[in-house]
Design an enzyme around this catalytic site. Structure first.
Site, PDB file in Angstrom:
ATOM      1  N   ASP A  30      -8.824  -2.233   0.963  1.00  0.00           N
ATOM      2  CA  ASP A  30      -8.021  -1.360   0.108  1.00  0.00           C
ATOM      3  C   ASP A  30      -6.558  -1.830   0.167  1.00  0.00           C
ATOM      4  OD1 ASP A  30      -8.426   1.851  -1.000  1.00  0.00           O
ATOM      5  OD2 ASP A  30      -6.391   1.074  -0.750  1.00  0.00           O
ATOM      6  N   ILE A  31      -5.899  -1.844  -0.996  1.00  0.00           N
ATOM      7  CA  ILE A  31      -4.527  -2.338  -1.086  1.00  0.00           C
ATOM      8  C   ILE A  31      -3.533  -1.388  -0.393  1.00  0.00           C
ATOM      9  CG2 ILE A  31      -3.815  -1.240  -3.262  1.00  0.00           C
ATOM     10  CD1 ILE A  31      -2.907  -4.061  -4.190  1.00  0.00           C
ATOM     11  N   GLN A  92     -10.490  10.940  -7.426  1.00  0.00           N
ATOM     12  CA  GLN A  92     -10.769   9.582  -7.910  1.00  0.00           C
ATOM     13  C   GLN A  92      -9.635   9.106  -8.813  1.00  0.00           C
ATOM     14  OE1 GLN A  92     -14.523   9.189  -9.984  1.00  0.00           O
ATOM     15  NE2 GLN A  92     -14.404   6.941 -10.023  1.00  0.00           N
ATOM     16  N   HIS A  98     -16.909   3.446  -6.277  1.00  0.00           N
ATOM     17  CA  HIS A  98     -16.602   2.746  -5.024  1.00  0.00           C
ATOM     18  C   HIS A  98     -16.790   3.680  -3.851  1.00  0.00           C
ATOM     19  CE1 HIS A  98     -12.882   4.485  -6.664  1.00  0.00           C
ATOM     20  NE2 HIS A  98     -12.503   4.699  -5.420  1.00  0.00           N
ATOM     21  N   HIS A 100     -15.387   4.342  -0.047  1.00  0.00           N
ATOM     22  CA  HIS A 100     -14.369   4.023   0.945  1.00  0.00           C
ATOM     23  C   HIS A 100     -15.051   3.997   2.310  1.00  0.00           C
ATOM     24  CE1 HIS A 100     -10.675   5.096  -1.514  1.00  0.00           C
ATOM     25  NE2 HIS A 100     -11.587   5.783  -2.190  1.00  0.00           N
TER      26      HIS A 100
HETATM   27  P1  5GP Z   1      -9.933   6.480  -5.387  1.00  0.00           P
HETATM   28  O1  5GP Z   1      -8.647   7.253  -5.322  1.00  0.00           O
HETATM   29  O2  5GP Z   1     -10.313   6.182  -6.826  1.00  0.00           O
HETATM   30  O3  5GP Z   1     -11.053   7.063  -4.600  1.00  0.00           O
HETATM   31  O4  5GP Z   1      -9.632   5.111  -4.668  1.00  0.00           O
HETATM   32  C1  5GP Z   1      -9.061   4.009  -5.297  1.00  0.00           C
HETATM   33  C2  5GP Z   1      -8.563   3.119  -4.196  1.00  0.00           C
HETATM   34  O5  5GP Z   1      -8.318   1.848  -4.749  1.00  0.00           O
HETATM   35  C3  5GP Z   1      -7.259   3.587  -3.566  1.00  0.00           C
HETATM   36  O6  5GP Z   1      -7.459   3.789  -2.175  1.00  0.00           O
HETATM   37  C4  5GP Z   1      -6.282   2.459  -3.872  1.00  0.00           C
HETATM   38  O7  5GP Z   1      -5.411   2.188  -2.799  1.00  0.00           O
HETATM   39  C5  5GP Z   1      -7.209   1.287  -4.145  1.00  0.00           C
HETATM   40  N1  5GP Z   1      -6.706   0.330  -5.109  1.00  0.00           N
HETATM   41  C6  5GP Z   1      -6.137   0.596  -6.315  1.00  0.00           C
HETATM   42  N2  5GP Z   1      -5.839  -0.553  -6.948  1.00  0.00           N
HETATM   43  C7  5GP Z   1      -6.242  -1.555  -6.132  1.00  0.00           C
HETATM   44  C8  5GP Z   1      -6.197  -2.989  -6.259  1.00  0.00           C
HETATM   45  O8  5GP Z   1      -5.742  -3.565  -7.246  1.00  0.00           O
HETATM   46  N3  5GP Z   1      -6.684  -3.701  -5.211  1.00  0.00           N
HETATM   47  C9  5GP Z   1      -7.206  -3.105  -4.096  1.00  0.00           C
HETATM   48  N4  5GP Z   1      -7.668  -3.900  -3.122  1.00  0.00           N
HETATM   49  N5  5GP Z   1      -7.276  -1.769  -3.955  1.00  0.00           N
HETATM   50  C10 5GP Z   1      -6.786  -1.004  -4.963  1.00  0.00           C
END
Ligand code: 5GP
Ligand code: ZN
Length: 112
Positions: A30-31, A92, A98, A100
């Site tokens: 994760d970034i 999300q 995805h 985590h």
């Molecule tokens: P969500 O909030 O949708 O459950 O999680 C999305 C995750 O993707 C977040 O934890 C965010 O830090 C990660 N993320 C968003 N853009 C990128 C990216 O371009 N590269 C990577 N490696 N992670 C990303």
């Protein structure tokens, strides 16, 4: 999905720290990590969210992949958390399914 960032990661069009490739799956860092270990596990073909997932076998494979990664990254014994944020109330922000995988520190409960 030409505008989906995780499809672009899967296609190699956006750089990512890839940790493991599986059959139709990919794990990368994760970034913006929320724990010492914070990996994202995705199907390489586009699925918008858990709501759109039609094939339970794919879900099982993703969870099994997360389990294997937990062991391989050394967090399995102490413990870890697998999270699937779904749609706005679930937190999300990227609409490509995805998991985590979070570990390396004690997790809090209840989640925020
Ligand atoms: P969500 O909030 O949708 O459950 O999680 C999305 C995750 O993707 C977040 O934890 C965010 O830090 C990660 N993320 C968003 N853009 C990128 C990216 O371009 N590269 C990577 N490696 N992670 C990303
Ligand atoms: Zn996608």
């Amino acid at each position: 999905m030409s505008d989906c960032i995780f499809c672009k990661v899967a296609a190699g069009e956006i750089p990512a720290a890839i940790v493991k490739r599986g059959d139709g799956m990919l794990a990368f860092k994760d970034i913006n990590p929320q724990a010492p270990t914070h990996l994202l596990i995705i199907p390489t073909t586009h699925v918008g969210s858990l709501n759109e997932t039609k094939d339970a076998k794919v879900l099982g494979e993703l969870v099994g992949f997360a389990r294997d990664l937990a062991r391989e990254t050394g967090i399995a014994a102490r413990g870890y958390r697998v999270v699937v944020n779904t749609n706005p109330d679930g937190g999300q922000t990227v609409f490509h399914l995805h998991l985590h995988l979070l570990g390396g520190r004690p997790m809090n409960w209840p989640p925020g």
